[in-house]
Design a protein around this motif. Structure first.
Motif, mmCIF file in Angstrom:
data_model
loop_
_atom_site.group_PDB
_atom_site.id
_atom_site.type_symbol
_atom_site.label_atom_id
_atom_site.label_comp_id
_atom_site.label_asym_id
_atom_site.label_seq_id
_atom_site.Cartn_x
_atom_site.Cartn_y
_atom_site.Cartn_z
ATOM 1 N N TYR A 31 -8.253 12.356 3.503
ATOM 2 C CA TYR A 31 -7.054 11.962 2.794
ATOM 3 C C TYR A 31 -7.198 10.517 2.324
ATOM 4 C CZ TYR A 31 -4.810 15.970 5.042
ATOM 5 O OH TYR A 31 -4.486 17.224 5.469
ATOM 6 N N TYR A 33 -4.857 7.499 0.368
ATOM 7 C CA TYR A 33 -3.463 7.212 0.099
ATOM 8 C C TYR A 33 -3.293 5.923 -0.708
ATOM 9 C CZ TYR A 33 -3.185 9.935 4.484
ATOM 10 O OH TYR A 33 -3.333 10.864 5.470
ATOM 11 N N TYR A 35 -0.112 3.173 -0.862
ATOM 12 C CA TYR A 35 1.191 2.751 -0.380
ATOM 13 C C TYR A 35 1.644 1.520 -1.154
ATOM 14 C CZ TYR A 35 0.877 5.659 3.846
ATOM 15 O OH TYR A 35 0.799 6.720 4.731
ATOM 16 N N GLN A 37 4.232 -1.869 -0.887
ATOM 17 C CA GLN A 37 5.042 -2.682 0.007
ATOM 18 C C GLN A 37 5.723 -3.780 -0.789
ATOM 19 O OE1 GLN A 37 3.054 -5.150 2.981
ATOM 20 N NE2 GLN A 37 4.715 -4.821 4.446
ATOM 21 N N ALA A 41 9.477 -5.746 3.349
ATOM 22 C CA ALA A 41 9.807 -4.340 3.620
ATOM 23 C C ALA A 41 8.609 -3.606 4.203
ATOM 24 C CB ALA A 41 10.261 -3.661 2.334
ATOM 25 N N GLY A 42 8.866 -2.399 4.680
ATOM 26 C CA GLY A 42 7.795 -1.567 5.179
ATOM 27 C C GLY A 42 7.021 -0.936 4.038
ATOM 28 N N LEU A 43 6.187 0.014 4.369
ATOM 29 C CA LEU A 43 5.350 0.642 3.361
ATOM 30 C C LEU A 43 5.964 1.936 2.857
ATOM 31 C CD1 LEU A 43 3.312 -1.326 4.699
ATOM 32 C CD2 LEU A 43 1.563 0.368 4.206
ATOM 33 N N LEU A 45 4.991 5.403 0.863
ATOM 34 C CA LEU A 45 3.898 6.223 0.364
ATOM 35 C C LEU A 45 4.163 6.576 -1.097
ATOM 36 C CD1 LEU A 45 1.307 7.873 0.876
ATOM 37 C CD2 LEU A 45 2.783 9.782 1.516
ATOM 38 N N PHE A 88 -1.381 -0.891 -1.086
ATOM 39 C CA PHE A 88 -2.408 -0.665 -0.074
ATOM 40 C C PHE A 88 -3.091 0.674 -0.316
ATOM 41 C CE2 PHE A 88 -1.764 -4.062 2.938
ATOM 42 C CZ PHE A 88 -0.453 -4.453 2.726
ATOM 43 N N VAL A 101 -5.461 6.192 10.475
ATOM 44 C CA VAL A 101 -5.414 5.792 9.078
ATOM 45 C C VAL A 101 -5.884 4.344 8.993
ATOM 46 C CG1 VAL A 101 -3.933 5.447 7.070
ATOM 47 C CG2 VAL A 101 -3.513 7.362 8.612
ATOM 48 N N PHE A 103 -6.272 1.013 6.649
ATOM 49 C CA PHE A 103 -5.700 0.404 5.450
ATOM 50 C C PHE A 103 -6.618 -0.670 4.891
ATOM 51 C CE2 PHE A 103 -1.367 2.034 5.294
ATOM 52 C CZ PHE A 103 -1.214 2.571 6.549
ATOM 53 N N GLY A 104 -6.585 -0.802 3.582
ATOM 54 C CA GLY A 104 -7.208 -1.949 2.938
ATOM 55 C C GLY A 104 -6.309 -3.163 3.094
ATOM 56 N N ILE A 105 -6.767 -4.280 2.572
ATOM 57 C CA ILE A 105 -6.045 -5.542 2.744
ATOM 58 C C ILE A 105 -4.837 -5.648 1.808
ATOM 59 C CG2 ILE A 105 -7.330 -6.926 1.077
ATOM 60 C CD1 ILE A 105 -7.405 -9.140 3.215
#
Lengths: 113, 117
Positions: A31, A33, A35, A37, A41-43, A45, A88, A101, A103-105
């Motif tokens: 998978y 993804y 995201y 942000q 705030a949060g992330l 999708l 992200f 999962v 995540f990239g930076i």
């Protein structure tokens, strides 16, 4: 281990298309993804793609996957000021259960009016 | 649907005190909840994974005695930062995986900003 890389910053003019790129190293990634942000705030999708797909389109968003090069991109058509955020890229394998999962930076997208 | 809330949204505390952060799935049952930490201009770092009714699984380098996680129900997980120090100041984000949904889709809370003086 798994690694996801993205450029840090992208600036585009309102109305233009934005393309955010990502590379990953885990060949078992199933998978992938994107995201979003917004500040403080949060992330959220935005979209995801399975590794057996080359492309996925959802309204203004187009995801392209080059599995051979382990390259993922997110294209935002007709970019708006509300699209300004950090995006992200993330990946996870899946083998019979939940996998971590990674995540990239994050790429900060600045939309200039 | 699939809303995750966190409380508090921000907290300031003195060094040495403990702080509890709640993560709730409001309209679904979460099989698994995750706790992340995000430093300024950096990505999310997974701290731990918690399944309802069982002990949390911590990532390498995360002190389990420092960051206590309790997942008492399918809709609530708590992270307690014990004896907080300034270096614990960060943005803490939880996420929840929807029970019985295939794949790895996680729904994220809005985050809690912790500042330790």
């Amino acid at each position: 281990g798994e690694d996801v890389e993205q450029s840090l910053f992208l600036s585009v003019r309102e109305g233009d298309s934005s393309v955010i790129n990502c590379t990953y190293t885990d060949s078992s990634s199933t998978y992938l993804y994107w995201y979003k942000q917004e500040p403080g705030a949060g992330l959220q999708l935005l979209t995801y793609i399975f590794s057996n797909m080359d492309m996925k389109q959802d309204q203004r968003l187009t995801v392209l996957l080059n599995k051979k090069d382990k390259h993922l991109s997110l294209r935002i058509a007709d970019t708006q000021t509300g699209d300004s955020a950090i995006y992200f890229c993330a990946e996870s394998p899946l083998s019979g259960g939940y996998q971590k999962v990674t995540f990239g930076i994050g790429t900060k997208l600045q939309v200039i009016p | 649907g699939a809303v995750v809330s966190q409380h508090p949204s921000w907290v300031i505390c003195k060094s040495g005190t403990s702080v509890k952060i709640e993560c709730r799935s409001l309209d679904f049952q979460a099989t698994t909840m995750f706790w992340y930490r995000q430093f300024p201009k950096q990505s999310l770092m997974l701290m731990a994974t918690s399944n309802e009714g069982s002990k949390a699984t911590y990532e390498q380098g995360v002190e389990k005695d420092k960051f206590l996680i309790n997942h008492a129900s399918l809709t609530l997980s708590t992270l307690t930062v014990t004896s907080a120090h300034p270096e614990d100041s960060s943005f803490y984000i939880c996420s929840a995986r929807v029970k019985a949904r295939l794949g790895n889709e996680q729904f994220f809370g809005p985050g809690t900003r912790l500042t330790v003086l």
